[in-house]
Design a protein around this motif. Structure first.
Motif, PDB file in Angstrom:
ATOM      1  N   HIS A   1      24.577 -37.951   1.367  1.00 35.74           N
ATOM      2  CA  HIS A   1      25.592 -37.327   2.117  1.00 35.74           C
ATOM      3  C   HIS A   1      26.576 -36.065   1.581  1.00 35.74           C
ATOM      4  CE1 HIS A   1      26.262 -41.292   0.155  1.00 35.74           C
ATOM      5  NE2 HIS A   1      26.290 -42.456   1.597  1.00 35.74           N
ATOM      6  N   SER A   2      26.412 -35.614   3.180  1.00 38.69           N
ATOM      7  CA  SER A   2      26.336 -34.231   2.653  1.00 38.69           C
ATOM      8  C   SER A   2      28.036 -34.024   4.152  1.00 38.69           C
ATOM      9  CB  SER A   2      25.831 -33.463   3.646  1.00 38.69           C
ATOM     10  OG  SER A   2      25.852 -31.955   3.491  1.00 38.69           O
TER      11      SER A   2
ATOM     12  N   ILE B   1      32.327 -40.085   3.289  1.00 32.63           N
ATOM     13  CA  ILE B   1      32.973 -41.036   3.667  1.00 32.63           C
ATOM     14  C   ILE B   1      34.255 -42.075   2.659  1.00 32.63           C
ATOM     15  CG2 ILE B   1      31.352 -42.658   5.366  1.00 32.63           C
ATOM     16  CD1 ILE B   1      30.151 -43.700   3.586  1.00 32.63           C
ATOM     17  N   LYS B   2      35.183 -42.707   2.662  1.00 29.56           N
ATOM     18  CA  LYS B   2      35.963 -43.423   1.760  1.00 29.56           C
ATOM     19  C   LYS B   2      34.917 -44.419   0.478  1.00 29.56           C
ATOM     20  CE  LYS B   2      40.028 -43.594   4.796  1.00 29.56           C
ATOM     21  NZ  LYS B   2      41.442 -44.866   5.813  1.00 29.56           N
TER      22      LYS B   2
ATOM     23  N   LEU C   1      26.059 -28.544   4.935  1.00 28.51           N
ATOM     24  CA  LEU C   1      24.860 -28.739   6.285  1.00 28.51           C
ATOM     25  C   LEU C   1      24.484 -26.712   6.399  1.00 28.51           C
ATOM     26  CD1 LEU C   1      22.667 -30.382   7.234  1.00 28.51           C
ATOM     27  CD2 LEU C   1      23.275 -30.666   9.272  1.00 28.51           C
ATOM     28  N   LEU C   2      24.996 -26.090   7.028  1.00 26.12           N
ATOM     29  CA  LEU C   2      25.181 -24.894   7.214  1.00 26.12           C
ATOM     30  C   LEU C   2      25.062 -24.120   6.634  1.00 26.12           C
ATOM     31  CD1 LEU C   2      25.998 -22.434   9.163  1.00 26.12           C
ATOM     32  CD2 LEU C   2      28.029 -22.862   8.435  1.00 26.12           C
ATOM     33  N   LYS C   3      25.326 -24.166   4.602  1.00 24.76           N
ATOM     34  CA  LYS C   3      24.123 -23.198   3.975  1.00 24.76           C
ATOM     35  C   LYS C   3      23.522 -23.892   3.710  1.00 24.76           C
ATOM     36  CE  LYS C   3      28.926 -23.349   1.131  1.00 24.76           C
ATOM     37  NZ  LYS C   3      29.420 -24.352   0.226  1.00 24.76           N
TER      38      LYS C   3
ATOM     39  N   THR D   1      25.303 -35.522  -1.900  1.00 25.89           N
ATOM     40  CA  THR D   1      24.891 -35.271  -2.818  1.00 25.89           C
ATOM     41  C   THR D   1      23.417 -36.598  -2.336  1.00 25.89           C
ATOM     42  OG1 THR D   1      25.793 -38.024  -2.448  1.00 25.89           O
ATOM     43  CG2 THR D   1      27.097 -36.315  -4.436  1.00 25.89           C
ATOM     44  N   ALA D   2      22.421 -36.966  -3.572  1.00 29.44           N
ATOM     45  CA  ALA D   2      21.342 -37.714  -3.067  1.00 29.44           C
ATOM     46  C   ALA D   2      20.967 -38.700  -4.338  1.00 29.44           C
ATOM     47  CB  ALA D   2      20.091 -37.053  -2.853  1.00 29.44           C
TER      48      ALA D   2
END
Length: 230
Positions: free
Chosen positions: A140-141, A121-122, A146-148, A110-111
């Motif tokens: 957030h990723s 994160i929690k 990030l590999l995709k 998400t951005a």
């Protein structure tokens, strides 16, 4: 801006160079003459808005003349994100979803989504509100997503060949988002409150190897893995 040669001070790490004293005073409500730069950063970060940042970008004194020196500045990414919004008429978040996240199948990324942190994160953890880090620290990723992204980018699915050549052409050892560390290696790292990321892309025998490490501490060990692969 993508090659970090604009000369514009970093609004995140050089607030007293980027913002004028009146803006800082208005945002914090008191004199900061005897405060350290680090203290100002922590308190100013969530007290300014887009108007403050864009106004200061046009009025601050450059650290150097444009296109003369490399100097990393988060301000470059922030301004580019605002330009995207004003040119397209869409929000930065929608642009990333439409052009990158969904096409790449990045379902856990998400951005600009304050409170939506299921990817990393929690939900009761403290972190910086993303509206002040648009374009330079708002995503957030996960390592899988990030590999995709890496596979789509380096597989030629996101950018045309000519654009890829321009994007990865190094000036003073820096491409548009990666340091050209060695002939076969480009990399970047990043950190903010509670996060540290290392991202290595190794080019070898016409193929790409990726090292992606997320941690909540400063010292990742990505380079040790790179050395091991050698």
């Amino acid at each position: 801006m993508l090659h970090m040669r604009s000369g514009i001070p970093d609004y995140v790490n050089q607030p007293t160079l980027f913002f004028d004293a009146e803006t800082i005073m208005d945002a914090l409500g008191y004199d900061v003459a005897f405060m350290s730069e680090e203290s100002i950063i922590h308190q100013l970060y969530n007290s300014v808005d887009e108007d403050d940042i864009m106004r200061s970008a046009f009025s601050c004194r450059p650290n150097n003349e444009p296109d003369t020196e490399f100097e990393y500045s988060n301000t470059n990414y922030y301004i580019l994100a605002v330009i995207l919004e004003r040119v397209t008429g869409k929000t930065y978040e929608d642009i990333l979803n439409e052009e990158i996240f969904r096409p790449c199948g990045m379902t856990d990324t998400t951005a600009m989504s304050f409170g939506d942190v299921t990817a990393s994160i929690k939900d009761d953890a403290w972190y910086t509100e993303p509206c002040q880090t648009k374009g330079c620290g708002d995503i957030h990723s996960t390592v899988v997503d990030l590999l995709k992204y890496d596979r789509a980018l380096f597989g030629g699915y996101l950018l045309k060949d000519k654009t890829m050549e321009e994007f990865f052409y190094p000036i003073d050892g820096y491409t548009c988002g990666f340091f050209r560390e060695q002939e076969d290696l480009i990399k970047h790292s990043g950190s903010t409150h509670g996060f540290h990321t290392e991202h290595y892309v190794i080019e070898r025998n016409g193929k790409h190897l990726y090292i992606i490490m997320f941690a909540n501490q400063k010292d990742n060990n990505a380079h040790a893995i790179y050395n091991y692969l050698n």
